[in-house]
Write a protein that holds these residues in place. Structure first.
Motif, PDB file in Angstrom:
ATOM      1  N   GLN A  63       0.819  -1.251  -0.049  1.00  0.00           N
ATOM      2  CA  GLN A  63       0.248  -0.126   0.061  1.00  0.00           C
ATOM      3  C   GLN A  63       0.700   1.496   0.058  1.00  0.00           C
ATOM      4  OE1 GLN A  63      -2.716  -1.411   3.552  1.00  0.00           O
ATOM      5  NE2 GLN A  63      -4.332  -0.660   1.887  1.00  0.00           N
ATOM      6  N   SER A  64       2.062   1.029   0.344  1.00  0.00           N
ATOM      7  CA  SER A  64       3.099   2.209   0.254  1.00  0.00           C
ATOM      8  C   SER A  64       3.354   2.360  -1.349  1.00  0.00           C
ATOM      9  CB  SER A  64       4.305   2.092   1.124  1.00  0.00           C
ATOM     10  OG  SER A  64       3.702   1.895   2.515  1.00  0.00           O
ATOM     11  N   ALA A  65       3.346   1.425  -2.097  1.00  0.00           N
ATOM     12  CA  ALA A  65       3.701   1.908  -3.604  1.00  0.00           C
ATOM     13  C   ALA A  65       2.832   2.791  -4.030  1.00  0.00           C
ATOM     14  CB  ALA A  65       3.623   0.654  -4.337  1.00  0.00           C
ATOM     15  N   SER A  66       3.369   3.652  -5.117  1.00  0.00           N
ATOM     16  CA  SER A  66       2.647   4.605  -5.900  1.00  0.00           C
ATOM     17  C   SER A  66       1.507   3.971  -6.479  1.00  0.00           C
ATOM     18  CB  SER A  66       3.392   5.348  -6.998  1.00  0.00           C
ATOM     19  OG  SER A  66       4.371   5.986  -6.643  1.00  0.00           O
ATOM     20  N   VAL A  67       0.369   4.703  -6.638  1.00  0.00           N
ATOM     21  CA  VAL A  67      -0.784   4.079  -6.887  1.00  0.00           C
ATOM     22  C   VAL A  67      -1.788   5.136  -8.080  1.00  0.00           C
ATOM     23  CG1 VAL A  67      -1.911   4.790  -4.875  1.00  0.00           C
ATOM     24  CG2 VAL A  67      -3.304   3.226  -6.167  1.00  0.00           C
ATOM     25  N   SER A  68      -1.859   4.670  -9.180  1.00  0.00           N
ATOM     26  CA  SER A  68      -2.492   5.525 -10.157  1.00  0.00           C
ATOM     27  C   SER A  68      -3.746   6.366  -9.449  1.00  0.00           C
ATOM     28  CB  SER A  68      -3.180   4.554 -11.305  1.00  0.00           C
ATOM     29  OG  SER A  68      -1.983   3.896 -12.030  1.00  0.00           O
ATOM     30  N   GLY A  69      -3.891   7.547  -9.565  1.00  0.00           N
ATOM     31  CA  GLY A  69      -4.927   8.711  -9.108  1.00  0.00           C
ATOM     32  C   GLY A  69      -5.205   8.239  -7.827  1.00  0.00           C
ATOM     33  N   ASN A  70      -4.548   7.597  -6.900  1.00  0.00           N
ATOM     34  CA  ASN A  70      -5.089   7.374  -5.658  1.00  0.00           C
ATOM     35  C   ASN A  70      -6.517   6.648  -5.505  1.00  0.00           C
ATOM     36  OD1 ASN A  70      -4.444   7.437  -2.824  1.00  0.00           O
ATOM     37  ND2 ASN A  70      -5.408   9.218  -2.509  1.00  0.00           N
ATOM     38  N   LEU A  71      -6.700   5.905  -6.651  1.00  0.00           N
ATOM     39  CA  LEU A  71      -7.892   5.234  -6.804  1.00  0.00           C
ATOM     40  C   LEU A  71      -7.989   3.975  -6.158  1.00  0.00           C
ATOM     41  CD1 LEU A  71      -8.465   6.317 -10.509  1.00  0.00           C
ATOM     42  CD2 LEU A  71      -9.832   6.831  -8.646  1.00  0.00           C
TER      43      LEU A  71
END
Ligand SMILES: Cc1cc2nc3c(=O)[nH]c(=O)nc-3n(C[C@H](O)[C@H](O)[C@H](O)COP(=O)(O)O)c2cc1C
Length: 284
Positions: A63-71
């Motif tokens: 969950q700490s990885a980058s995530v597209s659009g915070n989606l």
């Protein structure tokens, strides 16, 4: 201060990662980089349970990885039930590979990494929208990319606490059966699995060499000619790895060509488009 032992360990890591090919001599070393370069897939496990908190630690890392659009468009099903694990192993076992997938049943946990638009599809429709964007290939890809980034971050976390992992693309072989077995909602599919467990010390998992950096790294403009030329030095490292690991002698380029024309390698994934469309994705 760098001690001699550390430097020897670091050059051993580079030697294993690149074999006798050219190696970068300017790696900026630290313990995290060392751990990452030490990765090897583990295919022999002890039956021991994971340490308490291992799954939660992996998920916090994921969950700490980058995530597209915070989606937040991925999920994980952690399979710990032995009967279900055996069933998933059976579903994804290739018929011509009697030994294949044995590690799924050996290890205590199989994580199923799910590209998951289902929550956001539900929310959008509850808000009166049509979630039209979810019908496009990009949404499928976006959730699949985020799933992979999350999984790899979890893998690094697992390895940092002494666990081993192996990814399982084979979990896409029978995408419908796998989805049914774990009750997946529409707009989601298992992108891949990941076996997690304690490596069996009686089996030595080794670091697999990669091609020299010049094959994959281009500055400013893609240089196909150089990339292909530099690949030539990879064959020797590939073959000496295989002979040390007592694997059948094979050229890497032959393997690439075989895989590119082998429906047995696909193992059912040639039906993936249909399977994900049936799960609600439209891939426009
Ligand atoms: C997305 C993905 C799917 C994979 N699927 C499988 C699989 O189904 N079975 C398996 O034994 N290994 C699988 N692997 C592991 C690769 O074979 C392995 O990473 C590769 O040979 C390089 O070896 P290394 O991980 O030890 O460096 C997969 C790896 C990735 C990234």
């Amino acid at each position: 201060m760098m001690n001699k032992e550390r430097i020897t360990e670091q050059s051993a890591l580079l030697q294993q990662r690149y074999g006798n090919q050219r190696k970068p001599d300017n790696i900026i070393w630290n313990s995290q980089i060392e751990a990452i370069l030490n990765h090897r897939s583990v295919r022999n496990y002890l039956p021991d349970e994971l340490p308490d908190g291992a799954i939660e630690t992996m998920i916090a890392a994921a969950q700490s990885a980058s995530v597209s659009g915070n989606l937040h468009q991925w999920s994980v099903v952690a399979v710990t039930d032995k009967v279900l694990k055996a069933k998933l192993a059976e579903i994804t076992r290739l018929s011509d590979e009697a030994q294949g997938n044995y590690y799924i049943e050996q290890a205590p946990v199989l994580l199923l990494w799910i590209a998951d638009l289902s929550r956001n599809n539900f929310i959008s429709k509850s808000e009166g929208g049509k979630a039209e964007i979810h019908n496009y290939l990009d949404s499928f890809l976006m959730s699949s990319i985020d799933t992979a980034l999350a999984a790899q971050t979890a893998a690094i976390a697992a390895e940092s606490i002494g666990l081993g992992i192996v990814y399982l693309g084979a979990m896409r072989n029978q995408a419908k059966e796998i989805a049914d077995a774990i009750g997946l909602p529409d707009y989601s599919y298992v992108a891949f699995g990941m076996v997690v467990g304690h490596p069996d010390p009686n089996f030595n998992s080794v670091i697999r060499p990669r091609p020299v950096q010049e094959v994959v790294l281009h500055y400013n403009r893609y240089d196909a000619k150089r990339s292909m030329k530099e690949l030539e030095t990879y064959e020797e490292s590939f073959q000496s790895f295989r002979s040390e690991a007592q694997m059948k002698n094979k050229q890497w380029s032959t393997m690439v060509a075989d895989v590119a024309d082998s429906f047995s390698y696909m193992g059912g994934r040639e039906q993936l488009r249909c399977a994900v469309e049936e799960r609600g994705f439209k891939l426009k």
